[in-house]
Design a protein around this motif. Structure first.
Motif, PDB file in Angstrom:
ATOM      1  N   ASP A 102      -9.506  -3.221  14.410  1.00 57.99           N
ATOM      2  CA  ASP A 102     -10.326  -3.802  13.159  1.00 57.99           C
ATOM      3  C   ASP A 102     -10.997  -2.675  12.454  1.00 57.99           C
ATOM      4  O   ASP A 102     -11.158  -2.471  11.307  1.00 57.99           O
ATOM      5  N   ALA A 103     -11.637  -1.690  13.239  1.00 53.24           N
ATOM      6  CA  ALA A 103     -12.351  -0.506  12.701  1.00 53.24           C
ATOM      7  C   ALA A 103     -11.354   0.284  12.130  1.00 53.24           C
ATOM      8  O   ALA A 103     -11.778   0.755  10.935  1.00 53.24           O
ATOM      9  N   HIS A 104     -10.061   0.576  12.611  1.00 56.29           N
ATOM     10  CA  HIS A 104      -9.274   1.321  12.026  1.00 56.29           C
ATOM     11  C   HIS A 104      -8.761   0.838  10.709  1.00 56.29           C
ATOM     12  O   HIS A 104      -8.342   1.475   9.669  1.00 56.29           O
ATOM     13  N   GLN A 105      -8.754  -0.577  10.616  1.00 59.99           N
ATOM     14  CA  GLN A 105      -7.957  -1.060   9.619  1.00 59.99           C
ATOM     15  C   GLN A 105      -9.105  -1.196   8.363  1.00 59.99           C
ATOM     16  O   GLN A 105      -8.935  -0.969   7.166  1.00 59.99           O
ATOM     17  N   ARG A 106     -10.252  -1.107   8.694  1.00 59.03           N
ATOM     18  CA  ARG A 106     -11.462  -1.195   7.715  1.00 59.03           C
ATOM     19  C   ARG A 106     -11.217   0.252   7.081  1.00 59.03           C
ATOM     20  O   ARG A 106     -11.573   0.273   5.673  1.00 59.03           O
ATOM     21  N   ALA A 107     -11.210   1.280   7.881  1.00 59.17           N
ATOM     22  CA  ALA A 107     -11.428   2.590   7.296  1.00 59.17           C
ATOM     23  C   ALA A 107     -10.051   2.900   6.656  1.00 59.17           C
ATOM     24  O   ALA A 107     -10.166   3.569   5.564  1.00 59.17           O
ATOM     25  N   LEU A 108      -8.737   2.334   6.955  1.00 62.36           N
ATOM     26  CA  LEU A 108      -7.787   2.568   6.024  1.00 62.36           C
ATOM     27  C   LEU A 108      -7.758   1.749   4.876  1.00 62.36           C
ATOM     28  O   LEU A 108      -7.338   2.571   3.808  1.00 62.36           O
ATOM     29  N   SER A 109      -8.434   0.550   4.708  1.00 61.49           N
ATOM     30  CA  SER A 109      -8.440  -0.145   3.636  1.00 61.49           C
ATOM     31  C   SER A 109      -9.634   0.548   2.571  1.00 61.49           C
ATOM     32  O   SER A 109      -9.201   0.708   1.538  1.00 61.49           O
ATOM     33  N   GLY A 110     -10.580   1.287   3.113  1.00 64.22           N
ATOM     34  CA  GLY A 110     -11.235   1.797   2.404  1.00 64.22           C
ATOM     35  C   GLY A 110     -10.665   3.169   1.462  1.00 64.22           C
ATOM     36  O   GLY A 110     -10.791   3.247   0.358  1.00 64.22           O
ATOM     37  N   LEU A 111      -9.650   3.758   2.381  1.00 63.94           N
ATOM     38  CA  LEU A 111      -9.377   4.806   2.015  1.00 63.94           C
ATOM     39  C   LEU A 111      -8.024   4.507   0.784  1.00 63.94           C
ATOM     40  O   LEU A 111      -7.688   4.991  -0.213  1.00 63.94           O
ATOM     41  N   ASN A 112      -7.289   3.422   1.369  1.00 66.60           N
ATOM     42  CA  ASN A 112      -6.113   3.189   0.545  1.00 66.60           C
ATOM     43  C   ASN A 112      -6.751   2.429  -1.137  1.00 66.60           C
ATOM     44  O   ASN A 112      -5.846   2.309  -1.907  1.00 66.60           O
ATOM     45  N   HIS A 113      -7.920   1.421  -0.758  1.00 65.89           N
ATOM     46  CA  HIS A 113      -8.239   0.773  -2.045  1.00 65.89           C
ATOM     47  C   HIS A 113      -8.400   1.788  -3.025  1.00 65.89           C
ATOM     48  O   HIS A 113      -7.949   1.188  -4.392  1.00 65.89           O
ATOM     49  N   ALA A 114      -8.874   2.781  -3.066  1.00 68.32           N
ATOM     50  CA  ALA A 114      -9.323   3.725  -4.222  1.00 68.32           C
ATOM     51  C   ALA A 114      -7.930   4.833  -4.622  1.00 68.32           C
ATOM     52  O   ALA A 114      -8.354   5.487  -5.587  1.00 68.32           O
ATOM     53  N   SER A 115      -7.061   4.869  -3.767  1.00 70.76           N
ATOM     54  CA  SER A 115      -5.995   5.650  -3.847  1.00 70.76           C
ATOM     55  C   SER A 115      -5.299   5.697  -5.274  1.00 70.76           C
ATOM     56  O   SER A 115      -5.032   6.900  -5.740  1.00 70.76           O
ATOM     57  N   LEU A 116      -4.710   4.497  -5.537  1.00 70.58           N
ATOM     58  CA  LEU A 116      -3.937   4.453  -6.675  1.00 70.58           C
ATOM     59  C   LEU A 116      -4.696   4.969  -7.769  1.00 70.58           C
ATOM     60  O   LEU A 116      -4.290   5.573  -8.970  1.00 70.58           O
ATOM     61  N   ALA A 117      -5.764   4.425  -7.898  1.00 75.04           N
ATOM     62  CA  ALA A 117      -6.768   4.730  -9.227  1.00 75.04           C
ATOM     63  C   ALA A 117      -7.033   6.185  -9.128  1.00 75.04           C
ATOM     64  O   ALA A 117      -7.168   6.794 -10.282  1.00 75.04           O
TER      65      ALA A 117
END
Length: 409
Positions: A102-117
């Motif tokens: 869950d902790a790693h998923q939150r970290a990946l989500s934060g990184l991926n969320h802004a990646s395309l923009a």
């Protein structure tokens, strides 16, 4: 003008070079093999912002024996490398408990969320916006029992990923050339792809050079930290720079070891096979086959196999050629390789928690890290560079980098 030296000429190093250059730094790029000659040029071209789930999952334990026994399956550890790979896999298993996932998923989500923009902003500034195609992506299933696919759909929805359910009819309206045997799909509506990742990197490099950036083809053997300047012992000469960034992909662990960090970085060899052009409009992944097909400028690229054999192992191109049998099942009609040189192999930099190493060195001022993005190097490159540029500028980055620190191991 402050100097920054970046070790690594892949997409991670290139995006970092451009962000730092635009922030006013004098940037020197170093790479022994040339620009984007590793995974940056041979990847599946998918900006996979939907991939927020760490690879270490308890369900994988039941599947591993069968996967490892199949020499041409989606995952393989070569027999002569098994003992060396065991410590990495032990760490991998240690990351399977739910709290860690869950902790790693939150970290990946934060990184991926802004990646395309971040990519869109960078390419707009470089006048290269046409290098990204916004057609979404599909995850398809061949099984008549769609429960596993629906479970994936629900998991993505719960993770905040924009997805749409497609039954067989809707799927074949989107992509008529997919096999009629496919039962359903998940449509990722907010992702994108590149039709030529190598050309994307080459054009970024041209922008970097046009703006005054420098590149030197050399191998960095040693990093010697200093208070004012960092010294690099290279194959042809010594290079000094006020600040350095280690972005050498799967080769980064050798350099970080010299600086006091034992990073469990493995070279995960990936393969691709180029087939003749097929009229798909977006990347298509298979739930059962663990592979992806991406429409490229010069053909259809099949990728998705992983092999642990070490950095110096010779590629086993049978693994690339075996991908054609998957395409034959997923497409309405058969297609052939582009030519006799249609296979490729490259080493992904993989860490057992699926998170990259990103941020400043805790021991030495002026040294920064940006490596270990595993299957998401293309996806996360621009935002990782944006975050690290903030670190170099001594500004607060837009994302908390604590989960990505090098001393977490």
């Amino acid at each position: 003008m402050q100097q920054v030296c970046i070790i690594g000429g892949g997409v991670i190093g290139l995006t970092n070079a451009l962000f730092l250059q635009q922030a006013g730094f004098d940037v020197l790029l170093l790479d022994a093999k040339g620009i984007a000659q590793g995974c940056s040029g041979g990847n599946a071209g998918h900006f996979a912002t939907e991939q927020v789930f760490p690879l270490a999952h308890p369900a994988l334990l039941l599947k591993l024996p069968a996967m490892l026994l199949d020499p041409l399956g989606p995952l393989r550890i070569r027999a002569n490398y098994l003992l060396q790979a065991l410590p990495w896999f032990a760490r991998f298993v240690a990351n399977m408990p739910k709290a860690r996932r869950d902790a790693h998923q939150r970290a990946l989500s934060g990184l991926n969320h802004a990646s395309l923009a971040s990519w869109q902003n960078l390419l707009q500034r470089c006048q290269l916006s046409q290098q990204i195609q916004h057609q979404g992506a599909l995850l398809v299933s061949e099984s008549k029992n769609l429960t596993p696919l629906k479970q994936q759909y629900n998991a993505y929805r719960a993770a905040g990923i924009d997805v749409r359910w497609c039954d067989s009819g809707q799927l074949h309206q989107l992509e008529p050339l997919l096999s009629p045997s496919l039962s359903g799909a998940i449509d990722f509506t907010e992702v994108a792809h590149s039709t030529n990742p190598l050309a994307l990197c080459q054009q970024l490099y041209q922008q970097f050079c046009h703006a005054g950036g420098r590149y030197h083809r050399t191998d960095v053997h040693h990093v010697i930290p200093g208070k004012q300047q960092q010294r690099l012992i290279c194959s042809d000469k010594d290079i000094c720079s006020e600040q350095i960034i280690i972005a050498a992909g799967a080769h980064s662990a050798t350099l970080t070891r010299q600086l006091g960090w034992q990073v469990p970085l493995e070279a995960e060899c990936g393969y691709h096979l180029m087939l003749q052009q097929v009229a798909l409009s977006r990347p298509v992944s298979s739930l059962e086959r663990k592979c992806i097909m991406t429409p490229m400028q010069h053909g259809l690229r099949l990728a998705g196999t992983a092999e642990f054999a070490g950095l110096k192992a010779k590629p086993d191109y049978r693994r690339a050629r075996a991908l054609q049998q998957h395409a034959n099942k997923l497409l309405r009609r058969l297609t052939a390789p582009v030519n006799t040189n249609s296979v490729w192999a490259g080493n992904r930099p993989s860490l057992p928690d699926s998170l990259p190493v990103l941020g400043q060195c805790p021991k030495h001022q002026g040294i920064f890290y940006n490596f270990g993005h595993q299957h998401l190097g293309l996806t996360q490159a621009a935002f990782s560079a944006e975050l690290l540029t903030s670190c170099v500028l001594k500004q607060t980055p837009a994302l908390n980098l604590t989960p990505f620190r090098i001393n977490r191991f």
